[in-house]
Design an enzyme around this catalytic site. Structure first.
Site, PDB file in Angstrom:
ATOM      1  N   ASN A   1     -23.390 -20.858  61.327  1.00  8.85           N
ATOM      2  CA  ASN A   1     -23.183 -21.958  61.185  1.00  8.85           C
ATOM      3  C   ASN A   1     -22.918 -21.711  59.631  1.00  8.85           C
ATOM      4  OD1 ASN A   1     -25.936 -20.918  60.095  1.00  8.85           O
ATOM      5  ND2 ASN A   1     -27.191 -22.477  60.106  1.00  8.85           N
TER       6      ASN A   1
ATOM      7  N   GLY B   1     -30.299 -15.621  60.938  1.00 11.73           N
ATOM      8  CA  GLY B   1     -29.789 -15.758  62.589  1.00 11.73           C
ATOM      9  C   GLY B   1     -31.201 -15.995  63.484  1.00 11.73           C
ATOM     10  N   SER B   2     -31.640 -16.034  64.810  1.00 12.82           N
ATOM     11  CA  SER B   2     -32.672 -16.043  65.377  1.00 12.82           C
ATOM     12  C   SER B   2     -33.961 -15.299  65.375  1.00 12.82           C
ATOM     13  CB  SER B   2     -31.927 -16.816  66.610  1.00 12.82           C
ATOM     14  OG  SER B   2     -31.769 -15.114  67.551  1.00 12.82           O
ATOM     15  N   THR B   3     -34.797 -16.618  65.390  1.00  9.68           N
ATOM     16  CA  THR B   3     -36.003 -15.912  65.555  1.00  9.68           C
ATOM     17  C   THR B   3     -36.203 -14.432  66.643  1.00  9.68           C
ATOM     18  OG1 THR B   3     -37.432 -17.132  64.163  1.00  9.68           O
ATOM     19  CG2 THR B   3     -38.575 -16.023  65.792  1.00  9.68           C
ATOM     20  N   ALA B   4     -35.739 -15.175  67.761  1.00  9.74           N
ATOM     21  CA  ALA B   4     -35.578 -14.086  68.782  1.00  9.74           C
ATOM     22  C   ALA B   4     -34.948 -12.436  68.589  1.00  9.74           C
ATOM     23  CB  ALA B   4     -34.675 -14.585  69.950  1.00  9.74           C
ATOM     24  N   THR B   5     -33.577 -13.000  67.823  1.00  8.27           N
ATOM     25  CA  THR B   5     -32.470 -11.537  67.239  1.00  8.27           C
ATOM     26  C   THR B   5     -33.445 -11.217  66.183  1.00  8.27           C
ATOM     27  OG1 THR B   5     -30.955 -12.971  68.044  1.00  8.27           O
ATOM     28  CG2 THR B   5     -30.081 -10.551  66.955  1.00  8.27           C
ATOM     29  N   GLY B   6     -34.530 -11.760  64.961  1.00 10.51           N
ATOM     30  CA  GLY B   6     -34.918 -10.639  63.938  1.00 10.51           C
ATOM     31  C   GLY B   6     -36.374 -10.207  64.388  1.00 10.51           C
TER      32      GLY B   6
ATOM     33  N   GLU C   1     -34.071 -13.944  57.345  1.00 14.64           N
ATOM     34  CA  GLU C   1     -33.877 -15.633  57.002  1.00 14.64           C
ATOM     35  C   GLU C   1     -33.892 -16.187  58.544  1.00 14.64           C
ATOM     36  OE1 GLU C   1     -35.071 -17.106  54.991  1.00 14.64           O
ATOM     37  OE2 GLU C   1     -34.798 -15.617  52.842  1.00 14.64           O
TER      38      GLU C   1
ATOM     39  N   CYS D   1     -30.072 -23.736  58.932  1.00 15.09           N
ATOM     40  CA  CYS D   1     -31.585 -23.736  59.984  1.00 15.09           C
ATOM     41  C   CYS D   1     -32.626 -24.324  59.490  1.00 15.09           C
ATOM     42  CB  CYS D   1     -31.468 -22.296  58.550  1.00 15.09           C
ATOM     43  SG  CYS D   1     -31.262 -21.873  57.301  1.00 15.09           S
TER      44      CYS D   1
ATOM     45  N   GLU E   1     -35.139 -14.475  49.688  1.00 16.25           N
ATOM     46  CA  GLU E   1     -33.905 -14.511  49.148  1.00 16.25           C
ATOM     47  C   GLU E   1     -32.733 -15.497  48.335  1.00 16.25           C
ATOM     48  OE1 GLU E   1     -31.130 -15.161  52.922  1.00 16.25           O
ATOM     49  OE2 GLU E   1     -30.599 -12.876  52.454  1.00 16.25           O
TER      50      GLU E   1
HETATM   51  P1  NAD Z   1     -28.219 -15.169  65.641  1.00 14.38           P
HETATM   52  O1  NAD Z   1     -29.565 -14.838  65.989  1.00 14.38           O
HETATM   53  O2  NAD Z   1     -27.848 -15.679  67.344  1.00 14.38           O
HETATM   54  O3  NAD Z   1     -27.326 -14.497  65.445  1.00 14.38           O
HETATM   55  C1  NAD Z   1     -27.245 -13.979  64.111  1.00 14.38           C
HETATM   56  C2  NAD Z   1     -26.540 -12.844  63.567  1.00 14.38           C
HETATM   57  O4  NAD Z   1     -26.802 -11.441  64.661  1.00 14.38           O
HETATM   58  C3  NAD Z   1     -25.076 -12.783  63.819  1.00 14.38           C
HETATM   59  O5  NAD Z   1     -24.505 -11.828  63.771  1.00 14.38           O
HETATM   60  C4  NAD Z   1     -25.606 -11.726  65.606  1.00 14.38           C
HETATM   61  O6  NAD Z   1     -23.851 -11.112  66.172  1.00 14.38           O
HETATM   62  C5  NAD Z   1     -26.097 -10.355  65.297  1.00 14.38           C
HETATM   63  N1  NAD Z   1     -26.912 -10.228  66.274  1.00 14.38           N
HETATM   64  C6  NAD Z   1     -26.530 -10.655  67.468  1.00 14.38           C
HETATM   65  N2  NAD Z   1     -27.496  -8.868  68.117  1.00 14.38           N
HETATM   66  C7  NAD Z   1     -28.252  -8.693  67.301  1.00 14.38           C
HETATM   67  C8  NAD Z   1     -29.253  -7.486  67.070  1.00 14.38           C
HETATM   68  N3  NAD Z   1     -30.057  -6.967  68.319  1.00 14.38           N
HETATM   69  N4  NAD Z   1     -29.203  -6.796  65.829  1.00 14.38           N
HETATM   70  C9  NAD Z   1     -28.786  -6.978  65.045  1.00 14.38           C
HETATM   71  N5  NAD Z   1     -28.191  -8.536  64.557  1.00 14.38           N
HETATM   72  C10 NAD Z   1     -27.314  -8.816  65.946  1.00 14.38           C
HETATM   73  O7  NAD Z   1     -28.514 -16.337  65.443  1.00 14.38           O
HETATM   74  P2  NAD Z   1     -27.257 -17.499  65.574  1.00 14.38           P
HETATM   75  O8  NAD Z   1     -27.011 -18.412  66.770  1.00 14.38           O
HETATM   76  O9  NAD Z   1     -25.933 -17.385  64.951  1.00 14.38           O
HETATM   77  O10 NAD Z   1     -27.864 -18.538  64.101  1.00 14.38           O
HETATM   78  C11 NAD Z   1     -28.454 -19.583  64.810  1.00 14.38           C
HETATM   79  C12 NAD Z   1     -29.982 -19.228  64.003  1.00 14.38           C
HETATM   80  O11 NAD Z   1     -29.733 -18.737  63.068  1.00 14.38           O
HETATM   81  C13 NAD Z   1     -30.479 -20.645  64.522  1.00 14.38           C
HETATM   82  O12 NAD Z   1     -32.154 -20.094  64.750  1.00 14.38           O
HETATM   83  C14 NAD Z   1     -30.459 -20.523  62.777  1.00 14.38           C
HETATM   84  O13 NAD Z   1     -32.470 -21.245  62.868  1.00 14.38           O
HETATM   85  C15 NAD Z   1     -30.999 -19.717  62.060  1.00 14.38           C
HETATM   86  N6  NAD Z   1     -30.787 -19.400  60.930  1.00 14.38           N
HETATM   87  C16 NAD Z   1     -31.528 -19.465  60.000  1.00 14.38           C
HETATM   88  C17 NAD Z   1     -31.221 -19.305  58.790  1.00 14.38           C
HETATM   89  C18 NAD Z   1     -32.335 -19.370  57.735  1.00 14.38           C
HETATM   90  O14 NAD Z   1     -31.960 -18.723  56.600  1.00 14.38           O
HETATM   91  N7  NAD Z   1     -33.518 -19.537  58.134  1.00 14.38           N
HETATM   92  C19 NAD Z   1     -29.997 -20.043  58.188  1.00 14.38           C
HETATM   93  C20 NAD Z   1     -29.169 -19.844  58.922  1.00 14.38           C
HETATM   94  C21 NAD Z   1     -29.299 -19.987  60.786  1.00 14.38           C
END
Ligand code: NAD
Length: 469
Positions: free
Chosen positions: A145, A219-224, A241, A275, A448
């Site tokens: 994003n 990234g997303s909570t699921a991946t986090g 984050e 986010c 951060e």
């Molecule tokens: P995502 O979790 O799908 O991907 C984020 C990153 O993680 C990508 O670079 C992806 O290739 C990588 N990834 C994928 N699988 C992985 C794994 N198993 N281990 C480690 N890394 C892996 O997220 P997205 O769809 O790219 O982004 C959207 C999400 O991010 C939304 O939920 C948004 O709220 C969140 N977000 C949070 C913040 C914040 O600062 N809190 C900022 C921006 C976006």
């Protein structure tokens, strides 16, 4: 077509494979870029590990000078980077320009910080000091994003603290990071910053790699949650984050016409793919209809289109998967509420959805309970202040939130009861590099930005010396 390359050990390198990057406004291939394999990821980590000894011993002022030069080169190439950012991400060019120059400003901000030794106790009996030591190789993982500015939350503090970095952007927005790699190749010592791009398959091995000492993930909570599990084996440091479902709470004493533009901007900036976008809006019943009308007028005025075209206010969703998800949520919203404005998904190339206002909707519907991450805002009616706070807090997320009122004391009292990492009053989603930013509950771990954000890239080390023998 530009030849994009990975940056590994100071060398621009082809990927083991290639992949197509799609322009979300046209659905056409924008560029072919490298796709690293695991062997190249391992090379990048090895290069960062080898560079760590020299970089961590480089005086902090010299490290800052390198970070400042990165800021300069981003600025010097700002127009080109902004154009590339719009092409790969979709946002309007003015927003992309703001993100690129903001990235330079964030790099520069971190050069104003220091990590001084703190004296905890100093008397005849003992000297106790707190030192901040670098951790080693940092894996920086970024979503699609805000590919540039979110990278700037991680790379400059990691470098200033003395760490080396392996940066992995999102597979759908890799180009600005790769171009940055080319621009900084001769500024940063070999191996100190490495950039690898993947097809969503290298995040897990990067996280689990034994020589990665810290993972800074957005990234997303699921991946986090996967990152946390992957880091657990070796007790790595992590900063997460993650997603959010920020509530805005509008009290009964505001003038809808006055606040509607700021509310609209908070929800629909970057087509809602922020986010900390306002993702649920609670409005007191006494001003509900008027507020829905004001927001609807703004939604109807929005100009959706290719971000490179003059006059576009809202670009496409960034990728097909996200577009399909938001369309699904939109259909659900139409069933569980009523569409006051927008709701159209134009039949044209590009992942476009018109800014949409959903009214007469409540908890229990997907558009309220889930993070939509797109241009669809549910506006929810409430009557009691005590009740609305519980509803705003009734989510596993806790990234941000806001309260809107003409009485700052009233607003402050509500803000105090809201559960999130940041609560804004009469604004939403303001980020400043000097203000720490992090999520409560399942929206994240750690912080951060600011001095806290810098410290997250360090190990606290105490030296405790006896003076009296
Ligand atoms: P995502 O979790 O799908 O991907 C984020 C990153 O993680 C990508 O670079 C992806 O290739 C990588 N990834 C994928 N699988 C992985 C794994 N198993 N281990 C480690 N890394 C892996 O997220 P997205 O769809 O790219 O982004 C959207 C999400 O991010 C939304 O939920 C948004 O709220 C969140 N977000 C949070 C913040 C914040 O600062 N809190 C900022 C921006 C976006």
């Amino acid at each position: 077509m530009t030849a994009y390359k990975l940056l590994i050990n100071g060398e621009l390198t082809d990927g083991a494979q290639t992949m197509d990057v799609v322009n979300p406004a046209t659905e056409q291939t924008l560029a072919v870029c490298p796709r690293a394999d695991e062997a190249q990821l391992n090379e990048a980590v090895a290069a960062a590990k080898a560079a760590f000894a020299g970089w961590s011993e480089t005086p902090i002022e010299e490290r800052k000078a390198v970070v400042a030069k990165i800021a300069d080169v981003i600025e010097a190439n700002g127009a080109e980077l902004a154009q590339l950012l719009t092409s790969e991400q979709g946002k309007p060019i003015a927003d992309a320009t703001g993100e690129v120059y903001g990235t330079a400003a964030f790099f520069r901000y971190f050069t104003s910080l220091d990590l001084p030794v703190e004296t905890i106790d100093d008397n005849e009996g003992r000297l106790v000091e707190a030192h901040r030591k670098p951790l080693g190789v940092v894996g920086a993982i970024v979503p699609w994003n805000f590919p540039m500015i979110l990278m700037a939350f991680k790379v400059p503090p990691a470098l200033i603290a003395g760490n080396t970095v392996v940066l992995k952007p999102s597979p759908t927005t890799p180009l600005t990071s790769l171009r940055l790699g080319e621009l900084i190749k001769d500024i940063v010592p070999a191996g100190v910053v490495n950039i690898v791009t993947d097809a969503n398959d290298l995040g897990a091995p990067l996280t689990a790699h034994p020589d990665i000492r810290k993972v800074s993930f957005t990234g997303s909570t699921a991946t986090g949650s996967k990152v946390m599990a992957g880091a657990a084996g070796l007790l790595k440091r992590i900063t997460l984050e993650l997603g959010g479902n920020d509530a805005g709470v509008v009290l009964d004493d505001v003038d809808p016409k006055t606040v509607a533009p700021a509310l609209f901007q908070s929800a629909f900036q970057n087509s809602g793919q922020v986010c900390i976008a306002m993702k649920r809006l609670y409005v007191h019943e006494s001003i509900y209809d008027e507020m829905v009308d004001e927001l609807s007028t703004l939604a109807n005025e929005a100009v959706i289109g290719d971000g490179l075209e003059q006059g576009t206010t809202h670009g496409p969703l960034q990728n097909k998967m996200q577009y399909e998800r938001v369309v699904e949520l939109l259909n659900d919203a139409a069933e569980n509420g009523s569409i006051a404005a927008g709701g159209e998904v134009p039949e044209q190339p590009g992942y476009f959805i018109r800014p949409t206002i959903v009214r007469d909707v409540a908890e229990g519907s997907r558009i309220v309970d889930e993070e939509q991450f797109g241009p669809v805002l549910p506006v929810i009616k409430y009557s009691e202040e005590a009740d609305v706070i519980g509803r705003a807090n009734g989510t596993d997320y806790g990234l941000g939130g806001s309260v809107w009122s003409s009485n700052l004391d009233r607003a402050y009292a509500v803000a105090d009861k809201m559960e999130a990492g940041t609560i804004w009053i009469n604004k939403h989603a303001e980020l400043d590099p000097s203000i720490p930013f992090g999520g409560a509950k399942q929206s994240g771990l750690g912080a951060e930005l600011g001095q806290d954000g810098l410290k997250e890239f360090t190990q606290l080390k105490i030296i405790n010396m006896a003076r009296a023998s």
